[in-house]
Design a protein around this motif. Structure first.
Motif, PDB file in Angstrom:
ATOM      1  N   SER A  69       0.835  -1.204   0.000  1.00  0.00           N
ATOM      2  CA  SER A  69       0.000   0.000   0.000  1.00  0.00           C
ATOM      3  C   SER A  69       0.863   1.244   0.000  1.00  0.00           C
ATOM      4  N   ASP A  92      -2.824  -0.792  -5.385  1.00  0.00           N
ATOM      5  CA  ASP A  92      -4.211  -0.603  -5.784  1.00  0.00           C
ATOM      6  C   ASP A  92      -4.612   0.843  -5.514  1.00  0.00           C
ATOM      7  N   HIS A  93      -5.885   1.132  -5.729  1.00  0.00           N
ATOM      8  CA  HIS A  93      -6.393   2.499  -5.585  1.00  0.00           C
ATOM      9  C   HIS A  93      -6.328   2.999  -4.148  1.00  0.00           C
ATOM     10  N   HIS A  94      -6.120   2.106  -3.195  1.00  0.00           N
ATOM     11  CA  HIS A  94      -6.139   2.474  -1.781  1.00  0.00           C
ATOM     12  C   HIS A  94      -4.839   3.150  -1.348  1.00  0.00           C
ATOM     13  N   PRO A  97      -1.636   8.645  -2.897  1.00  0.00           N
ATOM     14  CA  PRO A  97      -0.944   9.098  -4.113  1.00  0.00           C
ATOM     15  C   PRO A  97       0.494   9.542  -3.882  1.00  0.00           C
ATOM     16  N   TYR A 112      -0.597  -1.319 -11.265  1.00  0.00           N
ATOM     17  CA  TYR A 112      -1.892  -1.281 -10.584  1.00  0.00           C
ATOM     18  C   TYR A 112      -2.669  -2.560 -10.873  1.00  0.00           C
ATOM     19  N   GLU A 114      -6.040  -4.561 -11.640  1.00  0.00           N
ATOM     20  CA  GLU A 114      -7.269  -4.211 -12.340  1.00  0.00           C
ATOM     21  C   GLU A 114      -8.461  -4.819 -11.620  1.00  0.00           C
ATOM     22  N   ASP A 116     -12.926  -3.840 -10.313  1.00  0.00           N
ATOM     23  CA  ASP A 116     -13.920  -2.868  -9.878  1.00  0.00           C
ATOM     24  C   ASP A 116     -14.003  -2.917  -8.351  1.00  0.00           C
ATOM     25  N   GLU A 119     -14.105   2.231  -3.027  1.00  0.00           N
ATOM     26  CA  GLU A 119     -13.057   3.128  -2.534  1.00  0.00           C
ATOM     27  C   GLU A 119     -12.500   2.676  -1.186  1.00  0.00           C
ATOM     28  N   ARG A 127      -3.747  -7.864  -5.355  1.00  0.00           N
ATOM     29  CA  ARG A 127      -2.354  -7.420  -5.383  1.00  0.00           C
ATOM     30  C   ARG A 127      -1.398  -8.590  -5.187  1.00  0.00           C
ATOM     31  N   SER A 221      -5.113   2.765   5.978  1.00  0.00           N
ATOM     32  CA  SER A 221      -4.217   2.235   4.962  1.00  0.00           C
ATOM     33  C   SER A 221      -3.004   1.563   5.578  1.00  0.00           C
ATOM     34  N   SER A 304      -6.033  13.262   2.308  1.00  0.00           N
ATOM     35  CA  SER A 304      -7.103  12.388   2.810  1.00  0.00           C
ATOM     36  C   SER A 304      -7.395  12.704   4.271  1.00  0.00           C
TER      37      SER A 304
END
Length: 336
Positions: A69, A92-94, A97, A112, A114, A116, A119, A127, A221, A304
């Protein structure tokens, strides 16, 4: 002799005390965000790389692959530069940035997963699967697999040795976050070897399955084990006296509180550990010198945890947390 590599700056991190005179106790924070990669994970990342090079699983010029992460990935990126290795971080999206940007800046390749994903859903299983595939398919590559890697907990021996020097009057309890279990196991096991009477408390997010509670999404996170994943083999339950959960609201509001009251920016999971440590002290379950870790810095979560709009949109504000912290620390509520 002056350091010649940034990884030589790992460790020797400072401590800071939060005194609680009314309870004859103090909470000592070990500021691991002062490591060069900004987190305690620098210790275990280098430990895993050194072990892999020594036993031949990695060769010079090879490729490290890991699911992360962010913080473990940053630590591995540092070690990759030191030893002339390549590094692929599977994220991943978690992931925050800024952690992704740090890894890229140090030379990591980012992949990343893939899918769906919601959030507040941590895509650890996806992963891990992709990282294992890359480790098996790419020539000279090794999937580090921090969750099952024994060099993970071994990397925290220096942390405990430093604490023993910094707190010569003794340590009565340790409260730490638990994710893969590497840091909690490595620190707790060594502390109990040196101080058999010490109490160790592990903190996971509400929604994590480490201690058998039902799984559900959470925003914290780099900590906990989400539903659908397996608890890491490195986690040794026998060296943990109690496992507890902390909500996202408690964790994030505490991080924001520490920033305002102490001018110290800590990450969300650290906020959770601080909240539970103070709760245990206030209840009388822990007394004396209680240690917890500033696992990483709030600088990585300015978009965040420390962003009002982000918090509001997700319903994460809870003013009662600050009032509770004031009551524990000062015996009464204070004005915000």
């Amino acid at each position: 002799m002056l350091p010649t590599n940034v990884t030589q700056l790992i460790g020797r991190t400072p401590v800071m005390s939060i005194e609680i005179p009314s309870l004859n106790s103090k909470l000592v924070l070990k500021i691991e965000k002062n490591n060069p990669g900004g987190s305690m994970k620098d210790r275990m990342a280098r430990s895993m790389v050194v072990a892999a090079l020594q036993d031949g699983r990695l060769a010079p010029g090879g490729t490290i692959v890991e699911s992360s992460s962010g913080n473990t990935g940053i630590g591995l990126a540092l070690a990759a530069v030191e030893f002339g290795l390549n590094f692929i971080a599977v994220v991943d999206h978690h992931a925050a940035p800024d952690k992704i940007r740090m890894m890229r800046a140090i030379g990591a390749e980012i992949r990343y997963v893939e899918g769906d994903f919601k959030e507040d859903e941590v895509a650890v299983v996806a992963r891990q699967r992709l990282a294992a595939q890359l480790g098996a398919q790419l020539p000279g590559a090794l999937f580090m697999n921090q969750s099952d890697n024994p060099a993970n907990p071994e990397g925290y021996a220096g942390y405990v040795d430093e604490l023993m020097e910094q707190l010569p009057d003794g340590i009565d309890a340790f409260v730490g976050c638990v994710g893969t279990g590497g840091s909690m196991t490595g620190i707790s096991r060594r502390l109990k070897q040196l101080l058999p009477a010490i109490r160790t408390i592990a903190v996971e997010p509400a929604g994590s399955i480490v201690f058998g509670q039902p799984g559900r999404p959470y925003y914290q996170s780099g900590t906990g084990t989400p539903a659908g994943d397996e608890v890491g083999k490195v986690l040794d339950y026998s060296c943990i006296d109690e496992g507890v959960q902390v909500t996202d609201q408690q964790a994030f509001e505490t991080a924001r509180y520490i920033a305002r009251r102490k001018a110290l920016l800590v990450g969300g999971s650290t906020g959770g550990a601080i909240y539970k440590a103070l709760e245990f002290i206030a209840s009388g379950k822990l007394q004396g010198t209680v240690v917890t870790t500033v696992a990483d810095g709030g600088e990585k979560y300015l978009g965040s945890v420390f962003d009002d709009d982000w918090m509001a949109k997700r319903g994460l504000f809870d003013p009662s947390v600050a009032s509770q912290l004031d009551a524990w620390l000062f015996g009464q509520a204070r004005a915000a």
